[in-house]
Design a protein around this motif. Sequence first.
Motif, mmCIF file in Angstrom:
data_model
loop_
_atom_site.group_PDB
_atom_site.id
_atom_site.type_symbol
_atom_site.label_atom_id
_atom_site.label_comp_id
_atom_site.label_asym_id
_atom_site.label_seq_id
_atom_site.Cartn_x
_atom_site.Cartn_y
_atom_site.Cartn_z
ATOM 1 N N PRO A 176 0.650 -1.321 0.031
ATOM 2 C CA PRO A 176 0.026 -0.041 0.034
ATOM 3 C C PRO A 176 0.800 1.486 0.069
ATOM 4 C CG PRO A 176 0.042 -0.918 2.320
ATOM 5 C CD PRO A 176 0.624 -1.961 1.481
ATOM 6 N N VAL A 177 2.110 1.122 0.044
ATOM 7 C CA VAL A 177 3.121 2.355 0.006
ATOM 8 C C VAL A 177 3.898 2.556 -0.646
ATOM 9 C CG1 VAL A 177 2.451 2.765 2.544
ATOM 10 C CG2 VAL A 177 4.425 1.531 2.001
ATOM 11 N N PRO A 178 4.652 3.394 -1.262
ATOM 12 C CA PRO A 178 5.610 3.768 -2.198
ATOM 13 C C PRO A 178 6.938 3.055 -1.446
ATOM 14 C CG PRO A 178 5.242 5.820 -1.546
ATOM 15 C CD PRO A 178 4.199 4.935 -1.210
ATOM 16 N N ARG A 179 7.921 2.732 -2.185
ATOM 17 C CA ARG A 179 9.217 2.130 -1.834
ATOM 18 C C ARG A 179 9.835 3.026 -0.467
ATOM 19 N NH1 ARG A 179 12.827 -1.796 -2.459
ATOM 20 N NH2 ARG A 179 14.883 -1.534 -1.755
ATOM 21 N N GLU A 180 9.868 4.381 -0.629
ATOM 22 C CA GLU A 180 10.486 5.139 0.293
ATOM 23 C C GLU A 180 9.783 5.307 1.475
ATOM 24 O OE1 GLU A 180 8.203 7.771 -2.699
ATOM 25 O OE2 GLU A 180 9.681 6.027 -2.942
ATOM 26 N N GLU A 181 8.530 4.683 1.529
ATOM 27 C CA GLU A 181 7.962 5.022 2.991
ATOM 28 C C GLU A 181 7.717 3.562 3.569
ATOM 29 O OE1 GLU A 181 3.956 6.611 2.205
ATOM 30 O OE2 GLU A 181 4.816 8.432 0.972
ATOM 31 N N ARG A 182 8.513 2.443 2.973
ATOM 32 C CA ARG A 182 8.271 1.134 3.673
ATOM 33 C C ARG A 182 8.955 1.080 4.798
ATOM 34 N NH1 ARG A 182 8.525 -2.416 -2.257
ATOM 35 N NH2 ARG A 182 6.892 -1.436 -3.259
ATOM 36 N N PRO A 183 8.776 0.149 5.736
ATOM 37 C CA PRO A 183 9.363 -0.215 6.895
ATOM 38 C C PRO A 183 10.691 -0.639 6.917
ATOM 39 C CG PRO A 183 7.517 -1.460 6.774
ATOM 40 C CD PRO A 183 7.394 -0.744 5.599
#
Length: 331
Positions: A176-183
Amino acid sequence: MNIKRMSKLGVLICLLSFALYGQSAFAQMTEITDDEGSTIRFDKPFSRIISLYPAHTENLAFLGCDEEFIGIGRSDNYPASISDKNRFSYRDNTEKFLAARPDLILIRPMISRSVPELISKLRSAGITVVSLQPTNIDQMFDYWRLLGLLTGKTTEADKMVQQFTLALDQLEDSIPVPREERPRVYFEAIHSKMKTFAPDAISMFALETGGGLNIANDAVARNNSNIAPYGKERILAKANEIDIYLSQTGRMNRVSLTDIYNEPGFQLIKALQTNSVFLVDEELVSRPTMRLLTGISKIQSALYPVLRREQPDVASHEPLFTPQTQLQKWQ
C-alpha cells in the motif's frame, strides 16, 4: 529485484535430444550438470526417486510426482500426500538405499560434505545422485525446470514458474505504500548467534517483495552460506532505525517472542518499543518452493496492518498455495 529477468542457468542444461514434448519420452539423451559440478546423463525420466531434502520433495509433489517417490527424508512434512512414504536419512547405511533400488537420489551439497563416502558408494553401485540447492531467487526457476527434466514433467515445471510469477505480481501490487515509505526491517536468521541473511538470500527476497527494506544490507555471508553474522553491537547501532523486527522460527532458529523481548539490550530497539516483533515459519521463507508466496503474504501481514489476514506472530505451516489447488488450475 526483477523476478521476470531470467538469469543465466545456475546449472548447465544441455539438451542433446531433438525435442522434449511435455512428459513424453526423451528423443536421445539429456545431459545436466548439478550444483556440485557432476555431469549426469539420462535418456528417460527417473521413476524411482529418493529425495533427501524437503524442498526437493515439496517441489516434486507440486509437479505431480507421487508414485515416483520410493523414499523421502525423515523431516519431510509437506504436502500431506507424501506422509506415508518410506523414510530415509543421509546417515543411513548404504545397504538400506541399495535395497530400495532407486534410480535417482536427490540431495543437496551439505549432504555430500557430510557423508562423501556414502555418496561415492551409491554412485559406484550405479545409482544416479544429483545435488541441487539454489541459493538465491535468480536460480530458483532454473532449479524447478531441472526437476521437471529429471522427472519428465517439463510442462508442469513451466506452468509452476508462470503461476509463481503471476501470484508474485499480485502480491507486489497489494503493497500500500511507495518504496521510500516502506518499513525498515531487521530479519533474524539465528537468534542465539545474532545472525541474519545474506542480502541476496531467498529469505531477503521474500522480505523485500513483501514490502520491507532490509536494514542489514551490509551483512556478509560466510562459508558459501546464505546466513550472515551481524552481532548484537551492529544491531543495536541501528536500534532507532529498526521499524520491524522479524525472525524466522523453526528447526534452525528455535526462538519465541519472549526470547527476543527479553534479550539484554534489545529494549533499545524501536521495534520492541512499539511491539512490532513478528515470527514467520522458516519453511515458508527459506526454501525454494511455491510456498514462498505464502511466506511473502505473511510478511506483508506483519508489515502492513491493513493487509493482515491472521495473527502474523504465530508461525504456521498452513499454505495459501497447495499442489492440489494449483494442479486444478492447470487442468
